[in-house]
Design a protein around this motif. Structure first.
Motif, short mmCIF file in Angstrom:
data_model
loop_
_atom_site.label_atom_id
_atom_site.label_comp_id
_atom_site.label_asym_id
_atom_site.label_seq_id
_atom_site.Cartn_x
_atom_site.Cartn_y
_atom_site.Cartn_z
N TRP A 156 0.83 -1.21 0.00
CA TRP A 156 0.00 0.00 0.00
C TRP A 156 0.86 1.26 0.00
N ARG A 157 1.96 1.23 0.72
CA ARG A 157 2.87 2.39 0.73
C ARG A 157 3.51 2.59 -0.63
N VAL A 158 3.87 1.49 -1.31
CA VAL A 158 4.42 1.62 -2.65
C VAL A 158 3.39 2.23 -3.59
N PHE A 159 2.15 1.77 -3.50
CA PHE A 159 1.08 2.33 -4.33
C PHE A 159 0.92 3.82 -4.08
N GLY A 160 0.97 4.25 -2.83
CA GLY A 160 0.82 5.66 -2.51
C GLY A 160 1.98 6.52 -2.96
N SER A 161 3.17 5.94 -3.11
CA SER A 161 4.36 6.71 -3.48
C SER A 161 4.53 6.88 -4.98
N LEU A 162 3.84 6.07 -5.78
CA LEU A 162 4.04 6.11 -7.22
C LEU A 162 3.17 7.20 -7.86
N LYS A 163 3.64 7.74 -8.98
CA LYS A 163 2.92 8.76 -9.74
C LYS A 163 2.48 8.28 -11.12
N SER A 164 3.23 7.35 -11.71
CA SER A 164 2.90 6.85 -13.04
C SER A 164 1.61 6.03 -12.99
N PRO A 165 0.64 6.31 -13.87
CA PRO A 165 -0.63 5.57 -13.84
C PRO A 165 -0.46 4.07 -14.03
N LEU A 179 9.08 -1.13 -8.54
CA LEU A 179 8.42 -0.07 -9.31
C LEU A 179 8.90 1.33 -8.97
N PRO A 180 9.13 1.68 -7.69
CA PRO A 180 9.68 3.02 -7.43
C PRO A 180 11.01 3.27 -8.13
N ARG A 181 11.85 2.23 -8.21
CA ARG A 181 13.12 2.38 -8.91
C ARG A 181 12.89 2.57 -10.40
N LEU A 182 11.94 1.84 -10.98
CA LEU A 182 11.62 2.01 -12.40
C LEU A 182 11.09 3.41 -12.67
N GLU A 183 10.25 3.92 -11.78
CA GLU A 183 9.73 5.27 -11.96
C GLU A 183 10.85 6.30 -11.84
N GLN A 184 11.79 6.07 -10.95
CA GLN A 184 12.91 6.98 -10.81
C GLN A 184 13.75 7.01 -12.09
N LEU A 185 14.01 5.84 -12.66
CA LEU A 185 14.78 5.78 -13.91
C LEU A 185 14.02 6.43 -15.06
#
Length: 232
Positions: free
Chosen positions: A151-160, A201-207
């Motif tokens: 749930w925390r990962v879901f809340g931290s992501l921005k990419s749909p 996923l957070p790492r992928l979004e960062q890249l």
């Protein structure tokens, strides 16, 4: 195809909660997605009602004729407390309730072992029988901690797209918190792979953000060469 009600209930709950969270967090995107999928959904439902009516009727008959769904859910949750009376603070050992135990004992000429004096079917009760109350609490504490982390990962992501993946993993974990995982080996592989992949996923979004920033800088940065220079 077997008329199992659990799968249908899982899909309905997953869809409703998924759409509810999406409407609450991204209302405009959800409405646009709903408009896109409404026509094919109507077509699929119409075709299913016309061509698969016998299967739908058979499933509906099984659902309405059996009134044991609520009692099965309650008994599944109550089994850990009921089974604690057999071993108190101990358990029968990992694997003792697995369906292959009798065959393995015969194949390797093993002793019969301690018999379990009760019927068991649901995974919650089987985990309690095998691990005892302390092992039971540790196992489901792990499941709840993974659920909170997703749930925390879901809340931290921005990419749909990445948010949808994280939300799907969270809902699978949440809905299947008491479902078959330990004794469902095919689902177990998918379950752990999908849940662990979400933490990347957070790492992928960062890249992805870094790549987009480099592209913007590359196309909008002033050129160090004079206009018409052969080095430009």
């Amino acid at each position: 195809m077997t008329g199992a009600r659990g799968l249908i209930i899982f899909e309905v709950v997953f869809l409703l909660v998924y759409l509810g969270i999406k409407i609450f967090t991204q209302p405009q995107l959800t409405l646009r997605l709903f408009k896109q999928f409404l026509p094919p959904t109507i077509i699929v439902v119409t075709v299913a009602m016309l061509w698969f009516q016998p299967a739908i009727n058979a499933f509906w008959l099984r659902t309405t004729s059996n009134q044991d769904l609520s009692s099965r859910v309650v008994s599944n949750l109550a089994e850990p407390f009921q089974f604690s009376a057999y071993k108190e603070l101990d358990g029968y050992g990992p694997g003792s309730t697995h369906q292959a135990v009798p065959s393995l004992r015969r194949a390797f000429d093993l002793p019969a072992g301690e018999s379990i004096p009760t019927y068991y079917e649901g995974e919650v009760g089987r985990v309690a029988l095998e691990l005892g109350p302390f092992g039971f609490l540790l196992w489901y504490a792990l499941r709840l901690s993974i659920l909170w982390a997703l749930w925390r990962v879901f809340g931290s992501l921005k990419s749909p797209l990445l948010r949808d993946l994280a939300l799907a993993a969270f809902l699978i974990q949440a809905i299947q918190i008491t479902g078959p995982l330990v004794f469902h080996h095919t689902f177990s592989i998918y379950y752990w792979f999908f849940s662990s992949f979400v933490f990347l996923l957070p790492r992928l979004e960062q890249l992805e953000n870094r790549y987009r920033a480099e592209q913007v800088m590359r196309y909008h940065a002033p050129s160090p060469y004079l206009p018409g220079s052969p080095h430009q």
